[in-house]
Motif scaffolding. Structure first.
Motif, mmCIF file in Angstrom:
data_model
loop_
_atom_site.group_PDB
_atom_site.id
_atom_site.type_symbol
_atom_site.label_atom_id
_atom_site.label_comp_id
_atom_site.label_asym_id
_atom_site.label_seq_id
_atom_site.Cartn_x
_atom_site.Cartn_y
_atom_site.Cartn_z
ATOM 1 N N LEU A 30 38.173 48.579 47.025
ATOM 2 C CA LEU A 30 38.365 49.953 46.575
ATOM 3 C C LEU A 30 39.192 50.024 45.298
ATOM 4 O O LEU A 30 38.932 50.860 44.432
ATOM 5 C CB LEU A 30 39.061 50.769 47.671
ATOM 6 C CG LEU A 30 38.394 50.749 49.042
ATOM 7 C CD1 LEU A 30 39.272 51.444 50.070
ATOM 8 C CD2 LEU A 30 37.021 51.376 48.972
ATOM 9 N N GLU A 31 40.197 49.165 45.203
ATOM 10 C CA GLU A 31 41.107 49.138 44.053
ATOM 11 C C GLU A 31 41.536 47.697 43.820
ATOM 12 O O GLU A 31 41.689 46.936 44.770
ATOM 13 C CB GLU A 31 42.363 49.970 44.331
ATOM 14 C CG GLU A 31 42.100 51.413 44.682
ATOM 15 C CD GLU A 31 43.332 52.133 45.205
ATOM 16 O OE1 GLU A 31 43.346 53.373 45.116
ATOM 17 O OE2 GLU A 31 44.281 51.477 45.704
ATOM 18 N N ILE A 34 42.548 44.391 38.264
ATOM 19 C CA ILE A 34 41.748 43.694 37.250
ATOM 20 C C ILE A 34 40.765 44.695 36.657
ATOM 21 O O ILE A 34 40.460 45.710 37.293
ATOM 22 C CB ILE A 34 40.993 42.470 37.834
ATOM 23 C CG1 ILE A 34 40.105 42.884 39.006
ATOM 24 C CG2 ILE A 34 41.957 41.350 38.205
ATOM 25 C CD1 ILE A 34 39.186 41.792 39.509
ATOM 26 N N PRO A 35 40.266 44.409 35.448
ATOM 27 C CA PRO A 35 39.286 45.318 34.833
ATOM 28 C C PRO A 35 38.056 45.514 35.727
ATOM 29 O O PRO A 35 37.621 44.595 36.410
ATOM 30 C CB PRO A 35 38.910 44.602 33.534
ATOM 31 C CG PRO A 35 40.101 43.751 33.218
ATOM 32 C CD PRO A 35 40.630 43.295 34.553
ATOM 33 N N GLY A 36 37.539 46.734 35.722
ATOM 34 C CA GLY A 36 36.350 47.053 36.496
ATOM 35 C C GLY A 36 36.639 47.768 37.806
ATOM 36 O O GLY A 36 35.712 48.201 38.486
ATOM 37 N N TYR A 37 37.894 47.874 38.155
ATOM 38 C CA TYR A 37 38.303 48.557 39.385
ATOM 39 C C TYR A 37 39.394 49.565 39.078
ATOM 40 O O TYR A 37 40.187 49.360 38.159
ATOM 41 C CB TYR A 37 38.847 47.546 40.412
ATOM 42 C CG TYR A 37 37.792 46.657 40.990
ATOM 43 C CD1 TYR A 37 37.067 47.039 42.113
ATOM 44 C CD2 TYR A 37 37.505 45.428 40.408
ATOM 45 C CE1 TYR A 37 36.087 46.212 42.641
ATOM 46 C CE2 TYR A 37 36.525 44.597 40.923
ATOM 47 C CZ TYR A 37 35.823 44.995 42.041
ATOM 48 O OH TYR A 37 34.846 44.190 42.560
ATOM 49 N N ASN A 42 50.179 53.064 44.902
ATOM 50 C CA ASN A 42 51.361 52.562 45.594
ATOM 51 C C ASN A 42 51.180 52.698 47.103
ATOM 52 O O ASN A 42 50.613 53.672 47.590
ATOM 53 C CB ASN A 42 52.603 53.352 45.176
ATOM 54 C CG ASN A 42 53.195 52.852 43.882
ATOM 55 O OD1 ASN A 42 52.533 52.195 43.090
ATOM 56 N ND2 ASN A 42 54.437 53.177 43.664
ATOM 57 N N HIS A 43 51.668 51.703 47.808
ATOM 58 C CA HIS A 43 51.766 51.720 49.267
ATOM 59 C C HIS A 43 53.238 51.505 49.551
ATOM 60 O O HIS A 43 53.752 50.409 49.353
ATOM 61 C CB HIS A 43 50.895 50.628 49.891
ATOM 62 C CG HIS A 43 49.437 50.923 49.766
ATOM 63 N ND1 HIS A 43 48.695 51.435 50.805
ATOM 64 C CD2 HIS A 43 48.598 50.824 48.721
ATOM 65 C CE1 HIS A 43 47.451 51.620 50.400
ATOM 66 N NE2 HIS A 43 47.362 51.249 49.138
ATOM 67 N N ILE A 50 45.266 44.264 45.422
ATOM 68 C CA ILE A 50 43.926 44.607 45.908
ATOM 69 C C ILE A 50 44.046 45.498 47.134
ATOM 70 O O ILE A 50 44.879 45.247 48.011
ATOM 71 C CB ILE A 50 43.119 43.346 46.297
ATOM 72 C CG1 ILE A 50 42.995 42.388 45.121
ATOM 73 C CG2 ILE A 50 41.735 43.724 46.835
ATOM 74 C CD1 ILE A 50 42.461 41.019 45.510
ATOM 75 N N VAL A 51 43.200 46.518 47.196
ATOM 76 C CA VAL A 51 43.020 47.311 48.406
ATOM 77 C C VAL A 51 41.520 47.279 48.701
ATOM 78 O O VAL A 51 40.701 47.625 47.853
ATOM 79 C CB VAL A 51 43.509 48.764 48.243
ATOM 80 C CG1 VAL A 51 43.233 49.575 49.502
ATOM 81 C CG2 VAL A 51 44.990 48.797 47.884
#
Length: 90
Positions: A30-31, A34-37, A42-43, A50-51
């Motif tokens: 989902l997130e 890196i480029p493209g995402y 914040n968690h 990465i999420v």
């Protein structure tokens, strides 16, 4: 929190993890930092690298660390924060 200019080695590690999550585990990323995402949200007080969501809809939060960073107090705090999150958005 993540540095604003991550190293090339860190970006490669995040890219490899994204590829592993999608190609091997079948997760939906989902997130990712890196480029493209989209940039991860914040968690708690930290922003993961990465999420993703697994096949059961459970959120998977990943933090990529290199070398001695793995053993830092900040990394320990990140892992503790991420492990205490509600891992499903339903």
């Amino acid at each position: 929190m993540n540095s604003p200019n991550p190293s090339l080695e860190h970006q490669r590690l995040v890219t490899d993890l994204v590829n592993y999550f999608t190609r091997t585990l079948g997760f939906t990323v989902l997130e990712a930092s890196i480029p493209g995402y989209p940039e991860p949200s914040n968690h708690g007080d930290y922003k993961p690298d990465i999420v993703a969501k697994d096949q059961n809809g459970v959120l998977q939060i990943a933090e990529a660390e290199l070398g001695d960073e793995l053993y830092s107090t900040q990394t320990g705090n990140q892992f503790l924060t991420f492990s205490n999150r509600v891992m499903s958005d339903s």
